[in-house]
Write an enzyme that holds these catalytic residues in place. Structure first.
Site, PDB file in Angstrom:
ATOM      1  N   LYS A 114      12.282 -21.200  16.001  1.00 22.13           N
ATOM      2  CA  LYS A 114      11.283 -20.924  17.197  1.00 22.13           C
ATOM      3  C   LYS A 114      12.319 -20.822  18.522  1.00 22.13           C
ATOM      4  CE  LYS A 114       7.615 -20.571  15.426  1.00 22.13           C
ATOM      5  NZ  LYS A 114       6.259 -21.471  15.200  1.00 22.13           N
ATOM      6  N   HIS A 701      11.036 -14.602   3.989  1.00 22.58           N
ATOM      7  CA  HIS A 701      10.829 -13.684   5.162  1.00 22.58           C
ATOM      8  C   HIS A 701      11.842 -12.599   4.777  1.00 22.58           C
ATOM      9  CE1 HIS A 701       8.861 -16.569   7.770  1.00 22.58           C
ATOM     10  NE2 HIS A 701       9.906 -17.432   7.407  1.00 22.58           N
TER      11      HIS A 701
END
Length: 763
Positions: A114, A701
């Site tokens: 993040k 991902h």
């Protein structure tokens, strides 16, 4: 004259044009359409900002995937596994972001985490004592020239060298990436010289890490870096930009002393630094005031913002003040113009990126020409704020009474974990190293079309239910065939793990085109929490009940936790976030109670955003973690001891919040660990974390299918750190964005890896 600026602009386009172009390129491999789309989006952004009178328009803020990845490429800091030293083509660029698996290579992606406390993700640079740098990617220079050719003079944006190194990961224990500053600076010096030669007069250098609490040694390295950079191209004016909060006193002092022409400060989340900044700003510097919120979608209080701007101009003079957004506008949707179905009253309270450009223009005019020049705009703005404050739609007395009556001592489960674990094992009889998934399964175009058909009215509820039940049964049968121990229903009915719940809760509103980039092609459409939150009826019970009726194996009910719903929404700014979170927690608690009553013995409440909510200053952590953990426990405390509560977290460093994670008291926590090679487990080991853990064994991902041996290796690393009876086996995250063939192939290998380790340890 007081100028306006933005630090960055949304990249994906008003209709997610970048997402479509990326996915086409990844499927077909044709570069030209992708590059044409990118060029079109850049040009549209520059022209729009110019039309709104923005004085300093950014360039190099656009990226095909991530701006930190662009900086990795610019500096040639490409890890060896991606053919470091070779030309950085698109294939290499995307391999770094997503991994690559073809006939010639099989490489894992770089880590992703993040971006501070936002829901944006960046690719984590990898640094070692052997890392060398070179100018390998001239995008910043090329895009400045591209804008110049269009008649738009821009302010190029660079991730600053200090933050670039601070945000990276040392691949050797004990190594400080800041020790590489001497090798890195020549690349930045070269870029600055070339930008000056190309005609740039200002360059924006983002140093968001200055907002963190830093030691004197780090600050000294930052000062030394800028002494070198300021001498590299004396004709350039450097603007050091900070955002996401107030600078601690020592950092503010350092920033003010840097040999640069301007400092940008966030005056939305960092209002507390305003007075100190005005008094400390040297006479040779310009102050850029971040007065318009770049992270939330509510209109700016123009009276309050104008007052700050006027006082700054009175103190410093108009030539030493710039009016700007607090941070890049990439964190908000593109424009309200496309929101045809949004409630008109609610819409009048909002400002997306394009509307924020208008707010900047109004503020600048008010400063330049005086308040009377914008008296109409000020009156309209004040009326909107008054209407919102008094609107009955945002207040629900029953919800407020329920929150007020919460017993602060009644947020714990009935028995401690050790007792619950024994009870649950008797109920479920799971093997050692039980296998499961995180929740979502691939969503095909047919699934998306089905949801759209219901929304448009082309399908009735019966048609939709029949389709979704068929999808759920397909997912259950696949999991049984693969041999998973604990199943999920696959979530075909859900567009997004937050949006789905928000649509079923009072106090939420939704946009049609309010997309925000999360990473690469991944976009989210955050709900808007505008009022008090409550649950009018069950949200997930019927789908979960149906899934459990199809199998004798346990099926997890799947919920999103209150903190994550809060973090991944645009949240009302008229009450404390903790108050809104408690309202959401009570709604989730009602759902937990109903799921349990419907026969679901396992319930997962995902909290992937728990850590990202941490304030950037550690002195504020305890307060946040106290109410965040309380809200999670409040949502699950009604569950009986025999009901197993799971939670999931991703993209997190756990060392500094491990006590809080333990305080959640979830029976099982699954975490994202594959990209870090299980390093994140060290925090759980050092703390002697008592509950069960499911460390992710493959990266969802990336489209690559990991080999069984690769997952087995990760499981063995986990088993070296944790007792095998407390380890679960699962992917890193949900599987919604993956394809069915790769998902099935990866899960088959995962289950076989778990069985192989079971046999090896005699389980």
């Amino acid at each position: 004259m007081t100028l306006t600026s933005t630090l960055g602009y949304p990249r994906v386009g008003p209709h997610r044009e970048l997402k479509a172009a990326l996915e086409t390129y990844w499927r077909d491999g044709e570069e030209a359409p992708l590059l044409d789309t990118a060029k079109s989006l850049r040009r549209a952004s520059w022209r729009l900002q110019k039309e709104h009178g923005i004085g300093h328009i950014p360039s190099n803020d656009f990226t095909l995937y991530d701006h930190v990845l662009d900086t990795i490429c610019m500096t040639g800091a490409v890890p060896e596994r991606f053919a470091a030293g070779a030309e950085i083509d698109l294939a290499t660029y995307f391999a770094m972001a997503r991994g690559a698996q073809d006939g010639t290579r099989d490489v894992a992606a770089m880590e992703m985490t993040k971006w501070f406390d936002t829901n944006y993700h960046y690719i984590v640079p990898e640094f070692s004592p052997e890392t060398n740098f070179r100018l390998a990617f001239t995008k910043a220079i090329d895009e400045f020239a591209e804008a110049k050719a269009l008649g738009v003079h821009t302010r190029p944006v660079l991730v600053g060298p200090f933050s670039f190194l601070k945000l990276g990961k040392a691949t050797v224990a004990g190594f400080d990436p800041l020790d590489l500053m001497g090798r890195l600076l020549p690349v930045y010096e070269n870029v600055l010289k070339r930008l000056a030669e190309a005609g740039a007069d200002w360059v924006q250098i983002d140093e968001p890490c200055l907002v963190l609490e830093l030691g004197s040694g780090d600050l000294a390295k930052c000062r030394a870096a800028y002494s070198a950079l300021s001498a590299a191209a004396p004709s350039l004016k450097l603007m050091v930009a900070t955002y996401f909060g107030a600078l601690p006193e020592a950092s503010l002092e350092t920033a003010m002393a840097l040999p640069v022409a301007g400092i940008h400060l966030d005056m939305v989340r960092g209002r507390s630094q305003y007075e100190a900044a005005l008094s400390a700003l040297p006479r040779d510097k310009l102050l850029s005031l971040g007065l318009v919120d770049g992270r939330n979608i509510w209109r700016t209080d123009m009276e309050a913002a104008l007052t700050l701007a006027e006082r700054a101009v009175l103190t410093l003079g108009p030539k030493r003040v710039m009016i700007s957004a607090a941070c890049s506008l990439l964190h908000v949707p593109f424009s309200l113009a496309g929101e045809k179905s949004l409630d008109p009253e609610l819409k009048s309270w909002l400002a997306f990126a394009e509307e924020k450009l208008g707010e900047l223009a109004v503020l600048a005019r008010g400063v330049k020409e005086g308040r009377t020049s914008i008296s109409t705009e000020l009156a309209e703005n004040a009326a909107l704020f008054e209407a919102r404050r008094n609107s009955p739609r945002i207040h629900n007395p029953a919800v407020r009474a329920r929150v007020r009556d919460i017993d602060p001592h009644a947020d714990r489960r009935g028995r401690p974990f050790a007792d619950r674990q024994s009870i649950q094992q008797k109920r479920f009889g799971l093997p050692k190293l039980p296998t499961t998934t995180i929740g979502s399964f691939p969503q095909t175009s047919d699934v998306r079309k089905a949801r759209a058909s219901l929304r448009r009215g082309d399908w009735n509820e019966a048609q939709y239910d029949a389709f979704m039940k068929a999808e759920i049964e397909k997912t259950i049968r696949l999991q049984e065939r693969i041999g998973l121990d604990v199943l999920v229903h696959g979530e075909p009915e859900r567009t997004d793990m937050v949006e789905y719940f928000g649509e079923k809760l009072e106090g939420f509103a939704f946009t049609s085109l309010g997309w925000v980039q999360s990473y690469g092609s991944r976009c989210v459409k955050p709900p808007i929490i505008f009022g008090d939150v409550s649950r009018p009826e069950p949200m997930t019970v019927e789908w979960s009940r149906y899934a459990q009726s199809l199998t004798d194996r346990p099926v997890k009910g799947m919920l999103t936790g209150p903190v994550t719903i809060l973090q991944w929404s645009f949240v009302r700014d008229d009450q404390p976030r903790s108050e809104t979170c408690r309202q959401i927690a009570l709604a989730i608690r009602d759902e937990v109670y109903d799921l349990e009553a419907a026969g679901l013995g396992m319930i997962q409440i995902d909290e992937p955003a728990l850590r990202e909510g941490l304030p950037l200053h550690r002195s504020e952590w305890d307060t946040y973690l106290r109410w965040a953990c309380e809200c999670f426990r409040l949502s699950v405390c009604v569950a009986r001891d025999e009901t197993q509560i799971h939670t999931h977290m991703c993209y997190s460093e756990f060392n500094d919040i491990i006590e809080a994670i333990a305080d959640l008291d979830a029976d099982v926590i699954s975490i994202e660990t594959s990209r870090s090679r299980m390093e994140l487990l060290d925090a759980f080991v050092d703390f002697s974390y008592p509950n069960d853990i499911g460390p992710g064994v493959y990266d969802i991902h990336s489209p690559r299918v990991p080999a069984r041996g690769e997952m087995l290796s990760l499981l063995r690393l986990a088993a070296e750190r944790l007792p095998s009876e407390r380890i679960w086996v699962n992917p890193d995250c949900g599987l919604k964005t993956r394809g069915w063939p790769e998902t099935e192939a990866a899960l088959v290998e995962m289950v076989e890896a778990a069985r192989e380790l079971r046999n090896a340890i005699g389980a």
